[in-house]
Structures are given as structure tokens and as C-alpha cells.
Design a protein around this motif. Structure first.
Motif, PDB file in Angstrom:
ATOM      1  N   ALA A  51      10.097 -14.298  24.481  1.00 39.37           N
ATOM      2  CA  ALA A  51      10.255 -15.572  24.423  1.00 39.37           C
ATOM      3  C   ALA A  51      10.263 -15.558  23.183  1.00 39.37           C
ATOM      4  O   ALA A  51      10.543 -16.637  22.216  1.00 39.37           O
ATOM      5  N   VAL A  52       9.817 -14.757  22.359  1.00 43.96           N
ATOM      6  CA  VAL A  52       9.885 -14.659  20.470  1.00 43.96           C
ATOM      7  C   VAL A  52      11.402 -14.799  20.174  1.00 43.96           C
ATOM      8  O   VAL A  52      11.640 -15.552  19.109  1.00 43.96           O
ATOM      9  N   ASN A  53      12.073 -14.172  20.844  1.00 42.48           N
ATOM     10  CA  ASN A  53      13.373 -14.466  20.372  1.00 42.48           C
ATOM     11  C   ASN A  53      14.069 -15.238  21.059  1.00 42.48           C
ATOM     12  O   ASN A  53      14.836 -16.237  19.767  1.00 42.48           O
ATOM     13  N   LYS A  54      13.266 -16.113  22.102  1.00 43.62           N
ATOM     14  CA  LYS A  54      14.116 -17.632  22.187  1.00 43.62           C
ATOM     15  C   LYS A  54      13.375 -19.174  21.056  1.00 43.62           C
ATOM     16  O   LYS A  54      14.729 -20.134  20.593  1.00 43.62           O
ATOM     17  N   LEU A  55      12.089 -18.146  20.837  1.00 37.99           N
ATOM     18  CA  LEU A  55      12.007 -19.500  19.497  1.00 37.99           C
ATOM     19  C   LEU A  55      12.864 -19.353  18.233  1.00 37.99           C
ATOM     20  O   LEU A  55      12.776 -20.591  17.863  1.00 37.99           O
ATOM     21  N   VAL A  56      13.057 -18.055  18.147  1.00 36.17           N
ATOM     22  CA  VAL A  56      13.914 -18.100  16.816  1.00 36.17           C
ATOM     23  C   VAL A  56      15.285 -18.697  16.889  1.00 36.17           C
ATOM     24  O   VAL A  56      15.572 -19.109  15.921  1.00 36.17           O
ATOM     25  N   GLY A  57      15.633 -18.755  18.103  1.00 34.20           N
ATOM     26  CA  GLY A  57      17.468 -19.510  18.877  1.00 34.20           C
ATOM     27  C   GLY A  57      18.444 -18.717  18.115  1.00 34.20           C
ATOM     28  O   GLY A  57      17.946 -17.265  17.153  1.00 34.20           O
ATOM     29  N   ASP A  58      19.414 -19.091  17.216  1.00 36.88           N
ATOM     30  CA  ASP A  58      20.236 -18.836  16.620  1.00 36.88           C
ATOM     31  C   ASP A  58      19.867 -19.347  14.989  1.00 36.88           C
ATOM     32  O   ASP A  58      20.848 -18.261  14.008  1.00 36.88           O
ATOM     33  N   LEU A  59      18.368 -19.050  14.578  1.00 37.57           N
ATOM     34  CA  LEU A  59      18.230 -19.612  13.369  1.00 37.57           C
ATOM     35  C   LEU A  59      18.998 -18.296  12.539  1.00 37.57           C
ATOM     36  O   LEU A  59      18.190 -17.064  13.366  1.00 37.57           O
ATOM     37  N   VAL A  60      19.226 -18.377  10.966  1.00 35.40           N
ATOM     38  CA  VAL A  60      20.117 -17.253  10.765  1.00 35.40           C
ATOM     39  C   VAL A  60      18.670 -16.693   9.860  1.00 35.40           C
ATOM     40  O   VAL A  60      18.338 -17.392   9.207  1.00 35.40           O
ATOM     41  N   GLY A  61      18.371 -15.115   9.625  1.00 36.04           N
ATOM     42  CA  GLY A  61      17.949 -14.574   8.985  1.00 36.04           C
ATOM     43  C   GLY A  61      16.407 -14.633   9.197  1.00 36.04           C
ATOM     44  O   GLY A  61      15.208 -13.435   8.520  1.00 36.04           O
ATOM     45  N   ILE A  62      16.554 -14.355  10.717  1.00 39.05           N
ATOM     46  CA  ILE A  62      15.054 -14.059  11.266  1.00 39.05           C
ATOM     47  C   ILE A  62      16.012 -12.987  12.448  1.00 39.05           C
ATOM     48  O   ILE A  62      16.077 -14.226  13.020  1.00 39.05           O
ATOM     49  N   ALA A  63      14.701 -12.110  12.367  1.00 35.05           N
ATOM     50  CA  ALA A  63      15.450 -11.088  13.786  1.00 35.05           C
ATOM     51  C   ALA A  63      14.724 -11.029  14.577  1.00 35.05           C
ATOM     52  O   ALA A  63      13.096 -11.590  13.922  1.00 35.05           O
ATOM     53  N   VAL A  64      14.592 -10.043  15.705  1.00 38.58           N
ATOM     54  CA  VAL A  64      13.322  -9.769  16.712  1.00 38.58           C
ATOM     55  C   VAL A  64      13.519  -8.267  16.853  1.00 38.58           C
ATOM     56  O   VAL A  64      14.257  -7.995  17.437  1.00 38.58           O
ATOM     57  N   GLY A  65      12.377  -7.884  16.826  1.00 37.79           N
ATOM     58  CA  GLY A  65      12.425  -6.433  16.456  1.00 37.79           C
ATOM     59  C   GLY A  65      11.561  -5.649  17.513  1.00 37.79           C
ATOM     60  O   GLY A  65      10.212  -6.234  17.516  1.00 37.79           O
ATOM     61  N   ALA A  66      11.156  -4.431  17.952  1.00 38.86           N
ATOM     62  CA  ALA A  66      10.182  -4.093  18.647  1.00 38.86           C
ATOM     63  C   ALA A  66       9.680  -2.558  17.800  1.00 38.86           C
ATOM     64  O   ALA A  66       9.975  -2.537  16.931  1.00 38.86           O
ATOM     65  N   GLN A  67       8.521  -2.240  18.201  1.00 37.12           N
ATOM     66  CA  GLN A  67       7.232  -1.597  17.845  1.00 37.12           C
ATOM     67  C   GLN A  67       7.318  -0.066  18.116  1.00 37.12           C
ATOM     68  O   GLN A  67       7.034   0.806  18.019  1.00 37.12           O
ATOM     69  N   ASN A  68       8.699  -0.186  18.911  1.00 39.19           N
ATOM     70  CA  ASN A  68       9.066   1.343  19.553  1.00 39.19           C
ATOM     71  C   ASN A  68      10.718   1.730  20.800  1.00 39.19           C
ATOM     72  O   ASN A  68      10.668  -0.125  21.063  1.00 39.19           O
ATOM     73  N   CYS A  69      10.139   2.725  21.201  1.00 36.25           N
ATOM     74  CA  CYS A  69      10.971   2.376  22.825  1.00 36.25           C
ATOM     75  C   CYS A  69      11.121   3.848  22.932  1.00 36.25           C
ATOM     76  O   CYS A  69      10.759   4.485  22.283  1.00 36.25           O
ATOM     77  N   SER A  70      11.647   3.883  23.963  1.00 32.90           N
ATOM     78  CA  SER A  70      12.140   5.414  24.674  1.00 32.90           C
ATOM     79  C   SER A  70      12.867   6.206  23.999  1.00 32.90           C
ATOM     80  O   SER A  70      14.094   6.027  23.344  1.00 32.90           O
ATOM     81  N   ASP A  71      12.283   7.697  23.606  1.00 31.16           N
ATOM     82  CA  ASP A  71      13.740   8.499  24.078  1.00 31.16           C
ATOM     83  C   ASP A  71      14.308   8.928  24.512  1.00 31.16           C
ATOM     84  O   ASP A  71      15.643   9.580  24.949  1.00 31.16           O
ATOM     85  N   LYS A  72      14.426   8.125  26.257  1.00 32.72           N
ATOM     86  CA  LYS A  72      14.911   8.880  27.206  1.00 32.72           C
ATOM     87  C   LYS A  72      16.052   7.558  27.089  1.00 32.72           C
ATOM     88  O   LYS A  72      15.815   6.311  27.143  1.00 32.72           O
ATOM     89  N   GLU A  73      17.807   7.937  27.726  1.00 27.59           N
ATOM     90  CA  GLU A  73      18.283   6.721  27.683  1.00 27.59           C
ATOM     91  C   GLU A  73      17.770   5.675  29.284  1.00 27.59           C
ATOM     92  O   GLU A  73      18.376   4.766  29.561  1.00 27.59           O
ATOM     93  N   GLY A  74      17.177   6.057  30.054  1.00 29.97           N
ATOM     94  CA  GLY A  74      16.910   5.374  31.295  1.00 29.97           C
ATOM     95  C   GLY A  74      16.388   6.045  32.760  1.00 29.97           C
ATOM     96  O   GLY A  74      16.700   6.960  32.379  1.00 29.97           O
ATOM     97  N   GLY A  75      15.506   5.665  33.438  1.00 31.94           N
ATOM     98  CA  GLY A  75      15.873   6.206  34.634  1.00 31.94           C
ATOM     99  C   GLY A  75      14.236   6.354  35.018  1.00 31.94           C
ATOM    100  O   GLY A  75      13.765   5.834  34.893  1.00 31.94           O
ATOM    101  N   ALA A  76      13.434   7.304  35.811  1.00 31.86           N
ATOM    102  CA  ALA A  76      12.460   7.149  35.726  1.00 31.86           C
ATOM    103  C   ALA A  76      10.973   7.328  34.829  1.00 31.86           C
ATOM    104  O   ALA A  76      10.988   8.832  34.726  1.00 31.86           O
ATOM    105  N   TYR A  77      10.946   6.928  34.487  1.00 29.70           N
ATOM    106  CA  TYR A  77       9.934   7.043  33.590  1.00 29.70           C
ATOM    107  C   TYR A  77       8.926   5.621  32.909  1.00 29.70           C
ATOM    108  O   TYR A  77       9.255   5.137  32.301  1.00 29.70           O
ATOM    109  N   THR A  78       8.091   5.504  33.777  1.00 25.53           N
ATOM    110  CA  THR A  78       6.970   4.654  34.215  1.00 25.53           C
ATOM    111  C   THR A  78       6.213   4.449  33.267  1.00 25.53           C
ATOM    112  O   THR A  78       5.542   5.238  32.274  1.00 25.53           O
TER     113      THR A  78
END
Ligand code: PGA
Length: 253
Positions: A51-78
Motif C-alpha cells: 500500500a505504501v508503494n501504491k501511495l508513492v506511485g511513480d513519484l521519482v525520488g521516493i522509494a520503498v524498502g523492507a526492514q529485513n528479508c530471508s536468507d533463503k530463496e523460497g520454500g517451506a520457511y513459515t
């Protein structure tokens, strides 16, 4: 020249509605006050990102970032969220190695190196955090400590990969305590880190790397901090939760 960046780290704060409100205010002020030449990154909790990304839209100069991500590519990591999923809906940055994750979630150098690889392989820009505890600062070994954090989790990268990384120096004793590092302390560490990067990747690449300061930065001290030659912006916690304060920090360059 290297980018000037101000990133807001909301941490585990704000309901969905409050997050939408804050984002709308920041976007409006950013436009009305004709802010230029600073990249702003909003890092809300995961459920806000789309939703934050949608609100920012195509405004150049503001980007959206996460606070963390997994070390895994994908799969069974609930419960985990991969860099691939984040990238798939327009997230472009990710904070990695924050001291709260190192301390409370026991994230170590090797795990962080893997997360950095995941982020880069999906086109996310890591905002890689480093910083020393008060104990280490008092012992006077802060430079070795922080350089070792960079060496251990980043120096396996090729120069092309490393060129995409942003670094945030956040002394742990300054985070959320109201005790900012002085602008001179920040500059001293940033200059030491840039020299360390130059020893591995050469002076040109080191000169192009954005080094942010984080830890109780606010509208009252941002100007002095950002005025230092090696401080290229900030990673802002508490003060990023108030639109006016955050905008004033952005305007402090
Ligand atoms: P603070 O947090 O600005 O509230 O000190 C900074 C951070 O932890 O990124």
C-alpha cells in the motif's frame, strides 16, 4: 557522485491506517516543497509495503524498502519473506544487519552475507547497517569492530555487486536513546569506513558509496551531521514517524 539518501525505519510501529496517513503526508510535503536531489526510502513493516508503494506511485525520488528479508530463496520457511517476493511488487531497498536484528534475532555475519546475496540477486539495494556498542566505544575499539562487520558480510562481493550497496553506520548507544553521535564522531567513523572500502574496492568505488548515519538523528542535528563530507544521509528511526520531522531532516542537506 554518490547519492544522498534519507531512509525512514518505522520499525514495528504504526497501524495500517496510520502508515497510510504518514505516507500520504510525506508524499504531499515532498511534492509541495519541491524536494530534489535526495533519495527518500520509506521502510514500513511488511504488511504496509504494497500500500505504501501504491501511495508513492511513480513519484521519482521516493522509494520503498523492507526492514529485513530471508536468507533463503523460497520454500517451506513459515513466516519468512524472501527478497524475490519483495522485488515482485516494487520494493527496491532492504535494511539488513540492523543492530536490533543482530541482538534480538541473533543474526550473525555469515547469515547477513547470505541475506545480502539474496537481496542483490533480486535487484534490491541493501542498506547494510553496522555499529558498535557503548562498551566497545568506551574501550576505543569501535573502528576495528565496525570494519570487521563490513569485511565479514560484504567483502565477498564483486566490485559490480558492491557498487549497489548502501551502508548505514549506527552506533548502538545512539539508537533510540536521544544521544546522537556528534557530527565529528560520525565523520571520523565514516572517513575510516570509506578508507576501509577503498582498501578493498579502490578509491573510486569507495567514493561512490553512500554512507548514512543513524542514531537519534532529528531535525535539530541533521544539518550538522549531513554537512560532514563523508555523511551522505541518514537512517532515521523515531523521527521518521512524524511527517514534518522527517521532511525537515530530508531538507537538511
Ligand atoms: P533512531 O533509530 O533514529 O530512533 O535512533 C535509528 C535506527 O535504529 O535506524
Amino acid at each position: 557522485m554518490r547519492k544522498k539518501i534519507v531512509a525512514g525505519n518505522w520499525k514495528m510501529n504504526l497501524t495500517f491506517e496510520e502508515g497510510q496517513q504518514l505516507t500520504s503526508e510525506i508524499v504531499q510535503m515532498y511534492k509541495d516543497e519541491a524536494i530534489q536531489d535526495v533519495t527518500v526510502v520509506l521502510n514500513p513493516p511488511y504488511p504496509h509495503l504494497y500500500a505504501v508503494n501504491k501511495l508513492v506511485g511513480d513519484l521519482v525520488g521516493i522509494a520503498v524498502g523492507a526492514q529485513n528479508c530471508s536468507d533463503k530463496e523460497g520454500g517451506a520457511y513459515t513466516g519468512e519473506v524472501s527478497a524475490k517476493i519483495l522485488a515482485s511488487f516494487g520494493v527496491s531497498y532492504v535494511i539488513l544487519g540492523h543492530s536490533e536484528r543482530r541482538e534480538y534475532f541473533k543474526e550473525d555475519h555469515a547469515l547477513l552475507a547470505t541475506k545480502v546475496n539474496q537481496a542483490l540477486s533480486h535487484g534490491l539495494t541493501p542498506i547494510f547497517c553496522c555499529g558498535e556498542s557503548l562498551e566497545i566505544r568506551e574501550a576505543g575499539t569501535q573502528e576495528e569492530t565496525v570494519k570487521a562487520q563490513l569485511t565479514a558480510s560484504l567483502f565477498h562481493l564483486s566490485p559490480e555487486e558492491f557498487a549497489k550497496v548502501v551502508i548505514a553506520y549506527e552506533p548502538i548507544w545512539a539508537i533510540g536513546t536521544g544521544k546522537t553521535a556528534s557530527a565529528d564522531q560520525a565523520q571520523e567513523m565514516h572517513a575510516a569506513l570509506r578508507a576501509h572500502l577503498a582498501s578493498k574496492y579502490g578509491a573510486d568505488l569507495a567514493a561512490q558509496t553512500s554512507l548514512l548515519y543513524g542514531g537519534s538523528a532529528n531535525p535539530g542535528n541533521a544539518k550538522e551531521l549531513f554537512g560532514k563530507p563523508d555523511v551522505d544521509g541518514g537512517l532515521i528511526g523515531g523521527a521518521s514517524l512524524k511527517s514534518r520531522d522527517f521532511i525537515e531532516i530530508i531538507k537538511s542537506f
